[in-house]
Each structure stands twice: as C-alpha cells, then as structure tokens.
Design a protein around this motif. Structure first.
Motif, PDB file in Angstrom:
ATOM      1  N   THR A 174      28.672   7.986  -5.286  1.00  0.00           N
ATOM      2  CA  THR A 174      28.655   7.931  -6.756  1.00  0.00           C
ATOM      3  C   THR A 174      28.564   6.517  -7.299  1.00  0.00           C
ATOM      4  O   THR A 174      28.532   6.326  -8.518  1.00  0.00           O
ATOM      5  N   LEU A 175      28.566   5.519  -6.434  1.00  0.00           N
ATOM      6  CA  LEU A 175      28.526   4.138  -6.911  1.00  0.00           C
ATOM      7  C   LEU A 175      27.183   3.831  -7.561  1.00  0.00           C
ATOM      8  O   LEU A 175      26.132   4.304  -7.091  1.00  0.00           O
ATOM      9  N   PRO A 176      27.180   3.041  -8.636  1.00  0.00           N
ATOM     10  CA  PRO A 176      25.909   2.650  -9.272  1.00  0.00           C
ATOM     11  C   PRO A 176      25.024   1.890  -8.299  1.00  0.00           C
ATOM     12  O   PRO A 176      25.489   1.270  -7.348  1.00  0.00           O
ATOM     13  N   LYS A 177      23.726   1.918  -8.557  1.00  0.00           N
ATOM     14  CA  LYS A 177      22.768   1.302  -7.649  1.00  0.00           C
ATOM     15  C   LYS A 177      23.005  -0.197  -7.505  1.00  0.00           C
ATOM     16  O   LYS A 177      22.917  -0.738  -6.386  1.00  0.00           O
TER      17      LYS A 177
ATOM     18  N   LEU B 268      34.927   0.269   3.839  1.00  0.00           N
ATOM     19  CA  LEU B 268      34.510   0.461   2.457  1.00  0.00           C
ATOM     20  C   LEU B 268      35.314   1.611   1.863  1.00  0.00           C
ATOM     21  O   LEU B 268      35.305   2.722   2.385  1.00  0.00           O
ATOM     22  N   GLU B 269      36.013   1.321   0.777  1.00  0.00           N
ATOM     23  CA  GLU B 269      36.902   2.324   0.166  1.00  0.00           C
ATOM     24  C   GLU B 269      36.645   2.372  -1.331  1.00  0.00           C
ATOM     25  O   GLU B 269      36.653   1.333  -2.013  1.00  0.00           O
ATOM     26  N   HIS B 270      36.447   3.577  -1.835  1.00  0.00           N
ATOM     27  CA  HIS B 270      36.243   3.790  -3.262  1.00  0.00           C
ATOM     28  C   HIS B 270      37.472   4.513  -3.819  1.00  0.00           C
ATOM     29  O   HIS B 270      37.771   5.644  -3.429  1.00  0.00           O
ATOM     30  N   VAL B 271      38.176   3.851  -4.715  1.00  0.00           N
ATOM     31  CA  VAL B 271      39.379   4.416  -5.339  1.00  0.00           C
ATOM     32  C   VAL B 271      39.015   4.810  -6.760  1.00  0.00           C
ATOM     33  O   VAL B 271      38.558   3.970  -7.559  1.00  0.00           O
ATOM     34  N   ALA B 272      39.222   6.054  -7.109  1.00  0.00           N
ATOM     35  CA  ALA B 272      38.830   6.554  -8.426  1.00  0.00           C
ATOM     36  C   ALA B 272      40.023   6.894  -9.304  1.00  0.00           C
ATOM     37  O   ALA B 272      39.848   7.486 -10.368  1.00  0.00           O
ATOM     38  N   GLU B 273      41.244   6.552  -8.864  1.00  0.00           N
ATOM     39  CA  GLU B 273      42.426   6.883  -9.650  1.00  0.00           C
ATOM     40  C   GLU B 273      42.715   5.816 -10.710  1.00  0.00           C
ATOM     41  O   GLU B 273      41.808   5.303 -11.330  1.00  0.00           O
TER      42      GLU B 273
ATOM     43  N   LEU C 160      29.313 -11.088  -6.738  1.00  0.00           N
ATOM     44  CA  LEU C 160      30.496 -10.400  -7.263  1.00  0.00           C
ATOM     45  C   LEU C 160      30.745 -10.750  -8.727  1.00  0.00           C
ATOM     46  O   LEU C 160      31.151  -9.895  -9.522  1.00  0.00           O
ATOM     47  N   ALA C 161      30.501 -12.024  -9.096  1.00  0.00           N
ATOM     48  CA  ALA C 161      30.686 -12.404 -10.498  1.00  0.00           C
ATOM     49  C   ALA C 161      29.720 -11.651 -11.397  1.00  0.00           C
ATOM     50  O   ALA C 161      30.062 -11.279 -12.521  1.00  0.00           O
ATOM     51  N   GLY C 162      28.517 -11.385 -10.892  1.00  0.00           N
ATOM     52  CA  GLY C 162      27.540 -10.667 -11.695  1.00  0.00           C
ATOM     53  C   GLY C 162      27.916  -9.229 -11.974  1.00  0.00           C
ATOM     54  O   GLY C 162      27.472  -8.650 -12.971  1.00  0.00           O
ATOM     55  N   ILE C 163      28.746  -8.623 -11.124  1.00  0.00           N
ATOM     56  CA  ILE C 163      29.166  -7.229 -11.330  1.00  0.00           C
ATOM     57  C   ILE C 163      30.655  -7.137 -11.649  1.00  0.00           C
ATOM     58  O   ILE C 163      31.251  -6.063 -11.561  1.00  0.00           O
ATOM     59  N   GLY C 164      31.250  -8.282 -12.005  1.00  0.00           N
ATOM     60  CA  GLY C 164      32.662  -8.287 -12.420  1.00  0.00           C
ATOM     61  C   GLY C 164      33.648  -8.177 -11.292  1.00  0.00           C
ATOM     62  O   GLY C 164      34.799  -7.784 -11.519  1.00  0.00           O
ATOM     63  N   GLY C 165      33.246  -8.502 -10.065  1.00  0.00           N
ATOM     64  CA  GLY C 165      34.145  -8.395  -8.920  1.00  0.00           C
ATOM     65  C   GLY C 165      34.817  -9.709  -8.582  1.00  0.00           C
ATOM     66  O   GLY C 165      34.632 -10.728  -9.247  1.00  0.00           O
ATOM     67  N   ALA C 166      35.628  -9.675  -7.515  1.00  0.00           N
ATOM     68  CA  ALA C 166      36.367 -10.850  -7.063  1.00  0.00           C
ATOM     69  C   ALA C 166      36.355 -10.895  -5.550  1.00  0.00           C
ATOM     70  O   ALA C 166      36.330  -9.853  -4.878  1.00  0.00           O
ATOM     71  N   LEU C 167      36.403 -12.112  -5.017  1.00  0.00           N
ATOM     72  CA  LEU C 167      36.362 -12.337  -3.573  1.00  0.00           C
ATOM     73  C   LEU C 167      37.669 -12.951  -3.115  1.00  0.00           C
ATOM     74  O   LEU C 167      38.200 -13.863  -3.749  1.00  0.00           O
ATOM     75  N   SER C 168      38.194 -12.460  -2.014  1.00  0.00           N
ATOM     76  CA  SER C 168      39.420 -12.987  -1.413  1.00  0.00           C
ATOM     77  C   SER C 168      39.165 -13.245   0.063  1.00  0.00           C
ATOM     78  O   SER C 168      38.677 -12.357   0.777  1.00  0.00           O
TER      79      SER C 168
ATOM     80  N   LEU D 242      37.676  -9.906   1.640  1.00  0.00           N
ATOM     81  CA  LEU D 242      37.865  -8.726   0.793  1.00  0.00           C
ATOM     82  C   LEU D 242      37.095  -8.926  -0.511  1.00  0.00           C
ATOM     83  O   LEU D 242      37.299  -9.911  -1.220  1.00  0.00           O
ATOM     84  N   ALA D 243      36.208  -7.987  -0.792  1.00  0.00           N
ATOM     85  CA  ALA D 243      35.459  -7.977  -2.044  1.00  0.00           C
ATOM     86  C   ALA D 243      35.870  -6.742  -2.840  1.00  0.00           C
ATOM     87  O   ALA D 243      35.755  -5.631  -2.336  1.00  0.00           O
ATOM     88  N   VAL D 244      36.363  -6.955  -4.054  1.00  0.00           N
ATOM     89  CA  VAL D 244      36.832  -5.864  -4.895  1.00  0.00           C
ATOM     90  C   VAL D 244      35.986  -5.835  -6.168  1.00  0.00           C
ATOM     91  O   VAL D 244      35.846  -6.865  -6.861  1.00  0.00           O
ATOM     92  N   VAL D 245      35.451  -4.680  -6.503  1.00  0.00           N
ATOM     93  CA  VAL D 245      34.626  -4.519  -7.698  1.00  0.00           C
ATOM     94  C   VAL D 245      35.194  -3.383  -8.526  1.00  0.00           C
ATOM     95  O   VAL D 245      35.280  -2.244  -8.043  1.00  0.00           O
ATOM     96  N   PRO D 246      35.623  -3.660  -9.759  1.00  0.00           N
ATOM     97  CA  PRO D 246      36.103  -2.562 -10.611  1.00  0.00           C
ATOM     98  C   PRO D 246      34.922  -1.715 -11.088  1.00  0.00           C
ATOM     99  O   PRO D 246      33.986  -2.211 -11.708  1.00  0.00           O
ATOM    100  N   THR D 247      34.965  -0.447 -10.788  1.00  0.00           N
ATOM    101  CA  THR D 247      33.827   0.437 -11.147  1.00  0.00           C
ATOM    102  C   THR D 247      33.873   0.845 -12.599  1.00  0.00           C
ATOM    103  O   THR D 247      32.915   1.467 -13.086  1.00  0.00           O
ATOM    104  N   SER D 248      34.960   0.489 -13.313  1.00  0.00           N
ATOM    105  CA  SER D 248      35.020   0.812 -14.747  1.00  0.00           C
ATOM    106  C   SER D 248      34.581  -0.340 -15.615  1.00  0.00           C
ATOM    107  O   SER D 248      34.558  -0.240 -16.840  1.00  0.00           O
TER     108      SER D 248
END
Length: 459
Positions: free
Chosen positions: A355-358, A388-393, A428-436, A447-453
C-alpha cells in the motif's frame, strides 16, 4: 560566561570602585577633620592659657623681680573641656616641668586593626603637631604644643570608615540582588531567542517569535522570524528541487537501461551467436579458430553478466510493475548470487508494504540498494540483514533497517562527506523522512523512517 553573570560582575565592579573611592574620600576627610580639630583646639587652648597668664600677671602686680612665678594650675576640668576628643596639649609653664593633657580616647570607638593602621599611616602619614608661643610679647611664657593622639586619630578614622563600609557592603549586596533580578527579567527574551535558534538548528522552520517589550530584542526577534521564513522557503524549494532531480534521475536511469538492453544486449547476443557459428565452422586443421571463438563466447558471457548487473542497478520499473516486496526480494537474491566473499543477505518484511505510495517505494528501494552496496564494498560482513516494517497504527510510518556485522564506526559515517549517505539523506528529506546511523552489536545499523501520513509521503 553567561550574560547575566557578566553584567552583575561588571555592576559589582563599578560598585566596588565607587566604594573604594568613597572610602578614600572618607579617609581624607577624617584626616582633615582631625587636623581641623587640632587647629581649633590649639586656638581655644591658646585663648584659655593666655587668660590664665594675664590673670597671673594681674594677681602678682605686674612683672615680679626675677623669674615669673608658676601659673595657676592649668590642667583643670575647664581646660580639658575645650580640648577636642583625641587631641593632646603639651605645655611647660615657666619654672615647671612639661605636662600633657589629653581628652578621652575610648569615646572615639574601638581600636583600629593593624592592617588599617599600616595602610593609613603609609598613605596619609602621622598628623603634624601645632606649636604656639603662649605670648608673643613674653617669650618666657613658654610654648604649648597641640597634637592629635595617634591612637585616637586611628580610632576615629576607623570608626567612621568601618561604619560606612558596613553600610556600603549591605547596599552593594542589595544592589547586586536587585540588579540580578532586574537584569535577569530584562534578559528573559534572550532565552526565548536562543531557544528559537536551537529549534531552527533542529529543523523547526515554522516557528515564530512574539514581540517583546524591548525595542532591541524586537529587532532581533524580527530578524529571527525573517530568517526562519527564509529558511522555510529555501528548504521547501530545495525539497521540491531534490524530488524533481531524483525523478529526473530515475527517468534517466530507465532510459539508459533501455538503451543498454536494446542496443548492447542485442549486440552481445549477436556476438555470442556469431562466435558459435565460427566455432562450429572452424576447419579441423585450425583448432586455434575454435579456441578463439570459445574465448569470444566466454568474454560475451562476462559482458552479459556485467550488463545484467548494471541493468539491475539502473532499472526501477520492476518496482512499478512487480511492487516493492518482489523488487527487494530480487535485489537480495542478486546480491546473494553475486557475493564472492560468502556474505549472506537476508530480508524480513512485515505490514502492508504493497500500500505504500510509489514515490516512497522507489526511494526505499534505492536506499536499500545503496546501503547493501556500501556494506559489500567497504566492509567484510558475514551477514547483512534488511528489515522493512510498515506500521499503520497510532503514528503511521514505514521503517527500513539495514544491519551488518562487518564492524565500522558509526560516528565517522555520520560526520563523513560521502555522496552515498548524503544522497540517502536527501531522498529521505524529500519524502519527510529521517535517517539514523548507529552501532550494531558487531557492526553498523542504518535506520530510515518515513511517516506515511506526511504530506510529502502522500504526494
């Protein structure tokens, strides 16, 4: 040093300087006051003794034959009453021994400490006595000397100065406390400005400072607000340009991959077919021709393998066609197949990856590809794990973790200037994510985290 502490210290330095000047003025004033008392006492005693002298002359019917008889007793309560405290009068009547009469010393205060006595005498020196003839007409009337009792003068100076110094110290303490409170209250906007600058440094570009009562702080606040607005606009433009550049890059990669597949792929296939024909048609008496044909076939296979590897790195249309899950599995299989050092690459996925955007799927694929390439190129890991983990909560997001056991220093990678990490950060900056980037038990963890909202993620 904090500005509040610096201002209070400077204020205390000014107060101390004023206190020193005031003490110096008090010492000089006390010194002059003692000299004035000595001079006034000398005048009063002179008048008093002259009265006794002329009274004696009248009582004795003028000048006696021979030596003048002794004056009436001059050391009396009347004489002592006209002598200022701390002053002594020394007089030798005609035909009598020298005698000294001093006023009380104890009424002037406690005895001065030795350091004050030494400082006082070094700076101002002892008081000079005043000597006067009792009669300008009769030199035999004698001379009296008026002087300040050294102990009394020091007592008097110490009493005046210590009283003022104690009061000044209390005033200085009160001034320091009130000044610290007032200066601290006046500098409160500085803390808000510093906090705002730290937030700007942390990437909070939407902040805005309120107006302050001070005009100077208002100027700084306006400058910070303009800086935040400019940075926010520049950052938005940069992110838009970065996304556009990555899109152009993907399009260019597809174009190059298509050209390589269509042109070089067909040329290599034709080369392999021609080499097979040459090998089959080589005369029996010319084994060298068949050998050369086989060499061409082997070279063609190596070139074809290299071409396939290049196409795998260039092409991303498989993500659009097959999805991120299948593309990552194919990527892991390719790395396992090409591993010459025995490194094992593993993949774990959970959540609704499909379900992740393209745009997120493509960037996550490129990030995983870059991290796997760096792990195989710069280290010697025995195992590389991709999760790879998608959290939708509560806080919808997707997390990509790449961990290896090949050692390495996370701090050097975080502060390094490599284009790979920089490219990952930009993606990651282009899609609002962060790198650790951190240390794993035996290697590194990225670790790359991208908020899907986020709005960028849904674009």
């Amino acid at each position: 040093m904090r500005l509040l502490t610096l201002l209070v210290l400077r204020l205390m330095a000014v107060v101390l300087l004023c206190l020193v000047v005031a003490v110096g003025c008090l010492i000089i004033d006390a010194h002059r006051s003692i000299e004035s008392d000595v001079s006034a006492t000398s005048q009063r005693v002179n008048t008093h003794l002259q009265g006794l002298y002329w009274q004696h002359l009248v009582w004795r019917n003028g000048m006696a034959r021979g030596t003048l008889m002794t004056l009436p007793e001059w050391k009396s309560v009347a004489t002592q009453s006209i002598i200022s405290p701390g002053v002594c009068v020394t007089y030798a009547p005609p035909g009598a021994d020298q005698q000294t009469l001093c006023s009380q010393v104890e009424v002037l205060g406690p005895q001065a400490p030795q350091w004050f006595v030494a400082a006082y005498l070094d700076i101002l020196g002892p008081h000079e006595p005043i000597a006067q003839n009792l009669s300008i007409r009769d030199s035999s009337a004698g001379v009296f000397v008026t002087s300040a009792d050294p102990d009394a003068a020091l007592r008097r100076a110490w009493r005046e100065i210590s009283t003022v110094v104690q009061f000044a110290i209390m005033m200085a303490g009160a001034i320091a406390f009130l000044a610290a409170v007032m200066i601290g209250h006046a500098l409160m906007p500085a803390r808000a400005i510093i906090d705002a600058l730290r937030k700007l440094e942390g990437g909070e570009l939407a902040l805005k400072l309120n107006k302050f009562k001070s005009t100077e702080f208002n100027h700084i606040s306006n400058a910070v607000n303009r800086l935040a607005a400019t940075l926010h606009q520049n950052n938005s433009e940069r992110l838009a340009l970065t996304n556009r550049l990555f899109q152009v890059q993907e399009d260019e990669r597809r174009s190059i991959a298509r050209d390589l597949h269509d042109e070089f792929g067909q040329a290599l296939a034709a080369t392999a077919a021609l080499a097979t024909v040459i090998e089959a048609g080589a005369p029996a008496d010319r084994p060298d021709i068949a050998k050369d044909a086989r060499s061409i076939t082997k070279a063609q296979k190596r070139m074809m393998d290299a071409l396939r590897t290049t196409l795998v790195r260039l092409r991303s249309q498989s993500i659009e066609e097959l999805g991120l899950e299948a593309s990552l599995r194919q990527l892991i299989n390719d790395f396992n197949a090409q591993s010459n050092s025995g490194t094992v690459y593993k993949l774990h996925m959970s959540g609704r990856i499909a379900t992740l955007p393209k745009c997120i799927a493509v960037d996550l694929y490129r990030i995983a590809q870059e991290c796997l390439t760096n792990a195989s190129k710069h280290g010697r890991p025995t195992e590389v794990s991709v999760r790879l983990e998608h959290v939708a909560e509560t806080a919808p997001h997707v997390a990509l973790t790449i961990e290896d056991d090949g050692g390495g220093d996370a701090s050097k990678i975080r502060t390094g200037s490599g284009h790979g990490i920089l490219g990952i950060r930009e993606r990651l900056a282009g899609i609002g994510g962060a790198l650790s980037i951190g240390n794993a038990p035996r290697g590194l963890r990225i670790l790359a985290v991208v908020p899907t909202s986020a709005p960028e993620a849904l674009a």
